[in-house]
Design a protein around this motif. Sequence first.
Motif, short mmCIF file in Angstrom:
data_model
loop_
_atom_site.label_atom_id
_atom_site.label_comp_id
_atom_site.label_asym_id
_atom_site.label_seq_id
_atom_site.Cartn_x
_atom_site.Cartn_y
_atom_site.Cartn_z
N GLN A 1 1.00 -1.06 -0.02
CA GLN A 1 -0.06 0.22 0.09
C GLN A 1 0.94 1.32 0.13
O GLN A 1 0.39 2.32 -0.48
CB GLN A 1 -0.88 -0.01 1.06
CG GLN A 1 -1.94 -1.20 1.11
CD GLN A 1 -2.60 -1.28 2.42
OE1 GLN A 1 -2.26 -1.10 3.58
NE2 GLN A 1 -3.99 -1.60 2.39
N ALA A 2 1.95 1.12 0.56
CA ALA A 2 3.09 2.29 0.43
C ALA A 2 4.45 1.92 0.74
O ALA A 2 4.43 0.86 1.27
CB ALA A 2 2.49 3.28 1.84
N VAL A 3 5.19 2.76 0.26
CA VAL A 3 6.62 2.63 0.49
C VAL A 3 7.20 3.71 0.92
O VAL A 3 7.19 4.68 0.40
CB VAL A 3 7.25 2.12 -0.81
CG1 VAL A 3 8.75 1.87 -0.89
CG2 VAL A 3 6.62 1.01 -1.49
N ARG A 4 8.22 3.59 1.97
CA ARG A 4 9.17 4.77 2.51
C ARG A 4 10.46 4.23 2.62
O ARG A 4 10.75 3.16 2.76
CB ARG A 4 8.57 4.93 3.84
CG ARG A 4 7.32 5.44 3.98
CD ARG A 4 6.96 5.73 5.38
NE ARG A 4 6.83 4.53 6.24
CZ ARG A 4 6.18 3.67 6.39
NH1 ARG A 4 5.11 3.65 5.47
NH2 ARG A 4 6.23 2.69 7.15
N SER A 5 11.47 5.08 2.49
CA SER A 5 12.81 4.54 2.68
C SER A 5 13.64 5.60 3.35
O SER A 5 13.36 6.79 3.40
CB SER A 5 13.58 4.39 1.29
OG SER A 5 13.45 5.54 0.56
N LEU A 6 14.74 5.36 3.99
CA LEU A 6 15.56 5.94 4.60
C LEU A 6 17.10 5.68 4.30
O LEU A 6 17.39 4.20 4.32
CB LEU A 6 15.32 5.76 6.41
CG LEU A 6 16.51 6.34 7.30
CD1 LEU A 6 16.21 8.01 7.10
CD2 LEU A 6 16.23 5.84 8.57
N GLY A 7 18.05 6.43 3.74
CA GLY A 7 19.31 6.22 3.66
C GLY A 7 19.44 5.67 1.94
O GLY A 7 20.50 5.02 1.75
N VAL A 8 18.31 5.76 1.25
CA VAL A 8 18.46 5.14 -0.13
C VAL A 8 18.11 6.42 -0.83
O VAL A 8 16.85 6.81 -1.23
CB VAL A 8 17.52 4.28 -0.26
CG1 VAL A 8 17.42 3.50 -1.60
CG2 VAL A 8 17.83 3.07 0.59
N LEU B 1 13.01 -3.85 5.01
CA LEU B 1 14.23 -4.27 4.41
C LEU B 1 15.22 -3.65 5.18
O LEU B 1 15.33 -2.23 5.00
CB LEU B 1 14.11 -4.18 3.06
CG LEU B 1 12.92 -4.68 2.31
CD1 LEU B 1 13.03 -4.33 0.73
CD2 LEU B 1 12.80 -6.18 2.53
N THR B 2 15.85 -4.10 6.31
CA THR B 2 17.09 -3.43 6.77
C THR B 2 18.34 -3.54 5.88
O THR B 2 18.69 -4.70 5.67
CB THR B 2 17.48 -4.18 8.06
OG1 THR B 2 16.22 -4.27 8.74
CG2 THR B 2 18.35 -3.54 9.09
N LEU B 3 18.98 -2.43 5.84
CA LEU B 3 20.22 -2.26 4.77
C LEU B 3 21.54 -1.80 5.71
O LEU B 3 21.06 -1.17 6.83
CB LEU B 3 19.84 -1.27 4.03
CG LEU B 3 18.58 -1.32 2.91
CD1 LEU B 3 18.42 -0.30 2.07
CD2 LEU B 3 18.52 -2.70 2.18
N ALA B 4 22.33 -2.20 5.05
CA ALA B 4 23.64 -1.71 5.82
C ALA B 4 23.77 -0.11 5.93
O ALA B 4 23.22 0.45 5.00
CB ALA B 4 24.90 -2.33 5.32
N GLY B 5 24.61 0.53 6.94
CA GLY B 5 24.71 1.94 7.04
C GLY B 5 23.13 2.62 7.42
O GLY B 5 23.18 3.57 7.23
N GLU B 6 22.85 1.82 8.41
CA GLU B 6 21.56 2.45 8.95
C GLU B 6 20.53 3.02 8.01
O GLU B 6 19.63 3.63 8.30
CB GLU B 6 21.88 3.56 9.73
CG GLU B 6 22.53 2.98 11.05
CD GLU B 6 23.17 4.06 12.30
OE1 GLU B 6 22.47 5.14 12.22
OE2 GLU B 6 23.88 3.76 12.98
#
Length: 143
Positions: free
Chosen positions: A72-79, A108-113
Amino acid sequence: MSDLRLLAMDKDDLDIVSAHMQDSVFKAPDIVWDARRQQFSLAVNRFVWEKSDRRARGHERRRALLVFKRVQAVRSLGVSRGDDAAVHALLAVRFEQKGEGPEGTIELTLAGEAAISLDVECIEAQLADTGGAWETTNRPNHA
């Protein structure tokens, strides 16, 4: 045929997908969010953990596609969608249920916080290898 094909319909299934996706790498152009179809997909170079042996010198990666439906929705941090050269490493895929129903958030947890969060009606994910394997001498190492 050694191509991996997995379907996740609940949290336990998603944990298995997460284990196979650990240390996959991708770039921003590999992310596709189709709001009309409520589908999020991520094309990655997946480290083949199921064939990895600590003593072996050669390991392999495969091109794979991870698709989430009913998003329904997508958010990202650091991408940054504008940085096509940055390489992101996927560490884990987790599900946080909201209330009593099947809806929740897949993170989806990514490297670099960094992270990508998907608000979903329910868990419906597919992971499939889409190309041949290639050798790598680098085995991901976690302290």
